[in-house]
Each structure stands twice: as structure tokens, then as C-alpha cells.
Design a protein around this motif. Structure first.
Motif, PDB file in Angstrom:
ATOM      1  N   HIS A 161      70.923  35.339  74.430  1.00  0.00           N
ATOM      2  CA  HIS A 161      71.970  36.209  73.877  1.00  0.00           C
ATOM      3  C   HIS A 161      72.113  35.966  72.382  1.00  0.00           C
ATOM      4  O   HIS A 161      72.207  36.917  71.587  1.00  0.00           O
ATOM      5  CB  HIS A 161      73.288  35.940  74.612  1.00  0.00           C
ATOM      6  CG  HIS A 161      74.422  36.770  74.152  1.00  0.00           C
ATOM      7  ND1 HIS A 161      75.387  36.302  73.270  1.00  0.00           N
ATOM      8  CD2 HIS A 161      74.779  38.043  74.437  1.00  0.00           C
ATOM      9  CE1 HIS A 161      76.270  37.248  73.047  1.00  0.00           C
ATOM     10  NE2 HIS A 161      75.923  38.318  73.738  1.00  0.00           N
TER      11      HIS A 161
ATOM     12  N   GLY B 282      70.892  38.373  68.658  1.00  0.00           N
ATOM     13  CA  GLY B 282      71.909  38.767  67.691  1.00  0.00           C
ATOM     14  C   GLY B 282      73.312  38.789  68.259  1.00  0.00           C
ATOM     15  O   GLY B 282      74.234  39.279  67.616  1.00  0.00           O
TER      16      GLY B 282
ATOM     17  N   LYS C 147      74.482  40.559  70.625  1.00  0.00           N
ATOM     18  CA  LYS C 147      74.932  41.901  70.997  1.00  0.00           C
ATOM     19  C   LYS C 147      75.266  41.942  72.475  1.00  0.00           C
ATOM     20  O   LYS C 147      74.660  41.270  73.292  1.00  0.00           O
ATOM     21  CB  LYS C 147      73.855  42.928  70.670  1.00  0.00           C
ATOM     22  CG  LYS C 147      73.573  43.019  69.187  1.00  0.00           C
ATOM     23  CD  LYS C 147      72.454  43.965  68.893  1.00  0.00           C
ATOM     24  CE  LYS C 147      72.172  43.938  67.398  1.00  0.00           C
ATOM     25  NZ  LYS C 147      70.901  44.538  67.074  1.00  0.00           N
ATOM     26  N   GLY C 148      76.219  42.755  72.819  1.00  0.00           N
ATOM     27  CA  GLY C 148      76.627  42.876  74.220  1.00  0.00           C
ATOM     28  C   GLY C 148      77.595  41.768  74.606  1.00  0.00           C
ATOM     29  O   GLY C 148      78.015  40.951  73.782  1.00  0.00           O
TER      30      GLY C 148
END
Length: 123
Positions: free
Chosen positions: A71, A75, A77-78
Motif C-alpha cells: 500500500h 503511494g 492510494k485507497g
């Protein structure tokens, strides 16, 4: 009793729990029960997480670390990865859902009593 039979090969009769004075008795049975392995039904009843051995619980943390690293490398993200649920966490979530469903039903019944013309629940 099943755990004492499985792990120690002892029955209620052999322990004297059937009222026979020849067996070891309840105190001996309690000592044996307190020393049952974590994989026993008795231990899992007292602590649902005992169903997972130390290796599985460590593997759960390693797996989470790998997903957190992936993760971060992506970057961030999410949504951030969550750990796999332990048996106790799944049971607690199930208890909360059941409690919420009971509360919803109680509220609906109270409103239905106060407002007799209220339409039925949709599901």
C-alpha cells in the motif's frame, strides 16, 4: 469431558466423577482441565483466538505488514489494509449485528404500537 478423554484418555468413570469413590475426583479433573492445550475445545470456548496457534497469529501480522508495505509503495492510494479478523473479532462483530437487529425490531414494534396504521417493514 471430551477433551479429557481425547488428550488424557480419561473418562468420567476413571476420574470418579460418577460418584464412585475409587476415582481421582473433581479436583484432579479441574487440574487436568486447566492444563489442556490451546487447541482443545475447552480452551477455544474460553478464548476463541486459541483456535489459531501462535504461528497463525504471527502469520496474520506478517501478511498485514506485506499488504501495508505494498500500500505504501503504491503511494498510499485507497483505503489502508486492515488485519484479517481473529475469531474473537468475528464473533464480536456477529454479536453486534445480532444486537442491532434486535434493537431495530424492538424500535419498530414500539412505533407500531404507538402508530397502529404504520405500514409493515420492508425487510
Amino acid at each position: 469431558m471430551a477433551d479429557l478423554q481425547q488428550y488424557y484418555g480419561l473418562s468420567a468413570f476413571g476420574l470418579g466423577l460418577d460418584g464412585d469413590a475409587d476415582g481421582e475426583g473433581p479436583a484432579y479433573a479441574a487440574i487436568l482441565a486447566s492444563q489442556l492445550p490451546a487447541s482443545s475445545r475447552t480452551a477455544r470456548r474460553a478464548d476463541p483466538d486459541a483456535a489459531w496457534g501462535p504461528e497463525a497469529q504471527l502469520l496474520r501480522l506478517v501478511e498485514l505488514d506485506v499488504r501495508l508495505l505494498a500500500h505504501a509503495l503504491a503511494g498510499g492510494k485507497g483505503s489502508q489494509p486492515e488485519p484479517v479478523e481473529l475469531p474473537s473479532e468475528a464473533a464480536r462483530r456477529g454479536d453486534l449485528l445480532a444486537s442491532a437487529a434486535r434493537s431495530e425490531a424492538e424500535v419498530f414494534e414500539a412505533l407500531k404500537g404507538a402508530f397502529p396504521g404504520m405500514p409493515g417493514r420492508s425487510g
